[in-house]
Design an enzyme around this catalytic site. Structure first.
Site, PDB file in Angstrom:
ATOM      1  N   ASP A 128       0.810  -1.037   0.133  1.00 42.02           N
ATOM      2  CA  ASP A 128       0.009   0.021  -0.065  1.00 42.02           C
ATOM      3  C   ASP A 128       0.850   1.354   0.171  1.00 42.02           C
ATOM      4  OD1 ASP A 128      -2.343   1.477  -0.130  1.00 42.02           O
ATOM      5  OD2 ASP A 128      -3.278   0.241   1.700  1.00 42.02           O
ATOM      6  N   ASP A 168     -10.474   1.498  -3.414  1.00 43.39           N
ATOM      7  CA  ASP A 168     -10.844   0.929  -2.005  1.00 43.39           C
ATOM      8  C   ASP A 168     -12.304   0.998  -2.091  1.00 43.39           C
ATOM      9  OD1 ASP A 168      -8.403   0.955  -0.894  1.00 43.39           O
ATOM     10  OD2 ASP A 168      -8.417   2.929  -0.048  1.00 43.39           O
TER      11      ASP A 168
END
Length: 730
Positions: free
Chosen positions: A459, A523
């Protein structure tokens, strides 16, 4: 010097040298083997203009009186004063082609600069271009920009690019091409949620399956610009460049700079033709993860069904809970279990711990081994979330090495220097600093060496907005250092796959995809949002590289509620998985979920090797997209899977007939509804109709030409519902 002519898959690139510099006189439709004397292309010289023809060069230059953006901009520095020798007059020194590749060297001895351009027209028509500038002079050269550009034909009159934000990445926008410059600038220090993955010019009203399209993509994960530049004589260039900060790249004598690759494709049958060129290139790479039946290259393993724990447990890491989750996942047929954020020292929420890449002994007194064993003993791979490029101030590493935190000035944090504003309570670790880079490499290397980890979810949760090293802007060097980190870890652990996640979809580009095996598209697991996000991500990136998960019934990011069938059909057209506490999925819903997992496994060879097609449907209330086999269909096998998707209510009482594109015209097919069927729990929610179209209950048989040109009457889908269709070759 004879012109260069590269040809592949219906595309020609022709470069003339008649002006003394390299000029792209044609990029577009295949011209055949025989070219005329290119002198016939000499244009008139109008009044009140330069008294010579101005070339649309491979490197447009002010010294050739190009009135648009110059490709090369910079200046000499002498005695600390910049602004000397700002303009170059590059002329061709050598040029040659070998098969589908060409190398062109242009130089200006007076300016002390040489530029080498490499161009490769790949087998499916995807053009790859780079420039390298070298400082041949005796003083430093400050580089401001080196852009890669291509001309488009006069009938390209519309632009399509993509924009977005967190949880709404890659949405299309259109505008007319007009005189002037349309610039898309990314100053995020990463690719950016609003970055245009595709920058396309086309003929009037070009669509999914019709019209001419010229499209580019810049393969770079840092600051960048993409643009269309139309000058007063009507010529238009499209291209892109790395966006360099003040004095970010200064070439010492003998020093060089190479641009990111610009990928470009031409299609005479709409955007789907652009997609075909990109997919073919991706899937021809030796390191591409290939399903067994897709090509003649050595087969990789099929993309495993994923369970990610984030929306199941968030930061609440409890071994017993996670083992229960693993048991439930194995029962469903999950093949990869990924432990998300919260496993390392001090990490109870997002305020602390980043940078301390040690397993938290208070949570995991025996390390991650008990969970890993529980996962792998049930036949699943184990994956782990990391965020190596970021750091919390509340961390042991920040307290020990505050000078490793990126700051805008030469005076770093430990000496009282000002830090950039926080984003998600975090800062950036300075990978340009060799000690910081080595620490991060060593910690991730140790995690992979000490644990049975098959997969990293990598990430990167913030922009690099005020980013410097030693008092100078350093996004360029930080991006290259991150690339080196990926490359070094992949070399040390070749069996470990890496996903690029960046606040969801903020680092999606071919630069990062050269180093990773998958990207996280967004997301947002809301299936309605994902329909658009995945369609436009898939314009360039094939579905086997795009993580696409079923989320909870009510979306974590939008609070929308959707039936399982809509969420599952949406997730099916990517690298399929779940991000959901599946322990609570029971009864009919659990059986339905098992069926979708089985459907994905049955058809992933097709989904991850076939041609993506998108119907041109009137209006925007319905979408029809699918995957068809890229090889001649074999009788009795699935030749295509399609999703009919309702995004909202329609003005019409019924959808009418919709054509099914992409199938072989002369072959017969049986079409049937796969999901939902009358036996499924979601069936009653899916439609509003007294009676379905005649073919829906028992299927239909027709040839590909009929299906494309006449189509089938479609059912009345409720908004935010979908129907999965299967086409079997007869």
């Amino acid at each position: 010097m004879d012109p260069l002519h590269l040809r592949s898959a219906g595309t020609s690139l022709v470069i003339s040298f008649d002006s003394g510099e390299a000029e792209v006189v044609h990029w577009g439709a295949d011209l055949g083997a025989d070219l005329p004397d290119l002198a016939i292309l000499t244009s008139p010289v109008p009044h009140s203009a330069i008294d010579a023809r101005v070339p649309a060069a491979l490197l447009p230059q002010a010294s050739s009186s190009w009135r648009g953006r110059a490709a090369l901009r910079g200046s000499r520095t002498a005695d600390g004063v910049s602004g000397l020798d700002f303009s170059a007059r590059l002329r061709v020194v050598t040029a040659g082609a070998d098969g589908g590749s060409a190398v062109i060297v242009q130089s200006d001895p007076d300016a002390g600069l040489t530029v080498e351009s490499t161009l490769t027209l790949h087998d499916a028509g995807l053009l790859e271009m780079r420039h390298t500038v070298t400082n041949d002079g005796t003083t430093p050269y400050r580089l401001d920009e080196l852009a890669t550009v291509l001309p488009v034909a006069p009938d390209a009159v519309e632009l399509l690019d993509l924009t977005g934000r967190w949880c709404r990445e890659r949405h299309p926008q259109r505008r007319a091409i007009q005189q002037g410059t349309w610039v898309r600038t990314g100053r995020h220090g990463r690719t950016g949620h609003d970055s245009s993955l595709l920058f396309a010019a086309g003929t009037t009203g070009f669509g999914n399956r019709h019209g001419k399209v010229w499209a580019t993509h810049l393969a770079w994960s840092g600051n960048h610009e993409q643009f269309a530049d139309t000058i007063g004589d009507g010529r238009t260039m499209i291209g892109g460049s790395e966006l360099l900060g003040p004095a970010e790249v200064i070439l010492e004598p003998g020093g060089s700079y190479t641009t990111p690759a610009l990928f470009a494709a031409y299609s005479d049958h709409g955007l789907d033709g652009i997609t075909e060129a990109f997919y073919s290139w991706f899937r021809s790479r030796p390191h591409h993860v290939l399903p067994a039946a897709s090509t003649g290259l050595p087969a990789g393993k099929p993309r495993p069904v994923v369970l990610n724990t984030w929306e199941a447990v968030y930061f609440d890491h409890n071994l017993d809970t996670l083992i229960e989750l693993a048991e439930s996942a194995a029962d469903l047929g999950v093949e990869r279990f990924v432990l998300d954020d919260g496993w390392f020292r001090g990490r109870r929420d997002d305020h602390a711990g980043l940078g301390d890449w040690y397993v938290d002994e208070t949570l995991w007194p025996k390390g991650l081994t008990p969970l890993i064993d529980a996962v792998t003993s049930r036949g699943m791979e184990f994956g782990l979330w990391v965020e190596p490029e970021m750091v919390n101030l509340d961390s042991d590493i920040a307290r020990a090495h505050p000078d490793w935190i990126v700051g805008p000035s030469a005076v770093q944090h430990k000496d009282g220097g000002r830090l950039p504003l926080e984003w998600r309570n975090q800062h950036i670790i300075d990978l340009v600093n060799p000690e910081a880079w080595q620490y991060i490499y060593s910690r991730i290397d140790a995690l992979l060496s000490e644990n049975n980890i098959s997969y990293l979810k990598w990430d990167q949760n913030r922009d690099l907005l005020e980013h410097g090293h030693a008092g100078r802007s350093s996004v360029h060097e930080q991006t290259l250092a991150a690339y080196r980190l990926f490359d070094a870890l992949r070399k040390a652990h070749p069996g470990v796959e890496i996903e690029s996640c960046s606040s969801g979809g903020a680092r999606v580009d071919l630069g990062i995809l050269e180093r990773t095996d998958r990207i996280w598209g967004s997301d947002c697991n809301d299936a309605l949002e994902r329909q658009t996000i995945q369609r436009w991500t898939g314009a360039v990136v094939p579905p086997e590289l795009v993580g696409s998960h079923i989320g909870p019934t009510t979306s974590h990011t939008t609070a929308r509620t959707h039936d399982l069938s809509f969420r599952a059909i949406t997730a099916l057209f990517g690298h399929f998985g779940m991000e959901w506490d599946i322990r609570g999925v029971q009864g009919k819903d659990r059986e339905e979920l098992k069926r979708f997992i089985a459907l994905f496994k049955e058809h992933r060879g097709l989904l991850h090797s076939g041609r993506r097609v998108h119907a041109d449907v009137a209006g925007d209330a319905l979408l029809l997209h699918g995957v068809v086999t890229d090889a001649p269909a074999v009788s009795g096998t699935t030749a295509g899977l399609f999703a009919l998707v309702s995004t909202r209510t329609s003005a019409a009482e019924e959808p009418g007939r919709i054509g099914i594109p992409g199938l072989e015209a002369g072959r017969m097919y049986r079409v049937e509804a796969v999901f939902p069927t009358p036996e499924d729990a979601d069936y009653g929610h899916t439609y509003t109709q007294v009676q379905p179209p005649a073919w829906l209950a028992d299927g239909a048989v027709a040839n590909g030409r009929f299906l494309a040109e006449v189509g089938l009457p479609m059912p009345n889908l409720n908004p935010e519902h979908a129907l999965l269709l299967k086409f079997t070759a007869l």
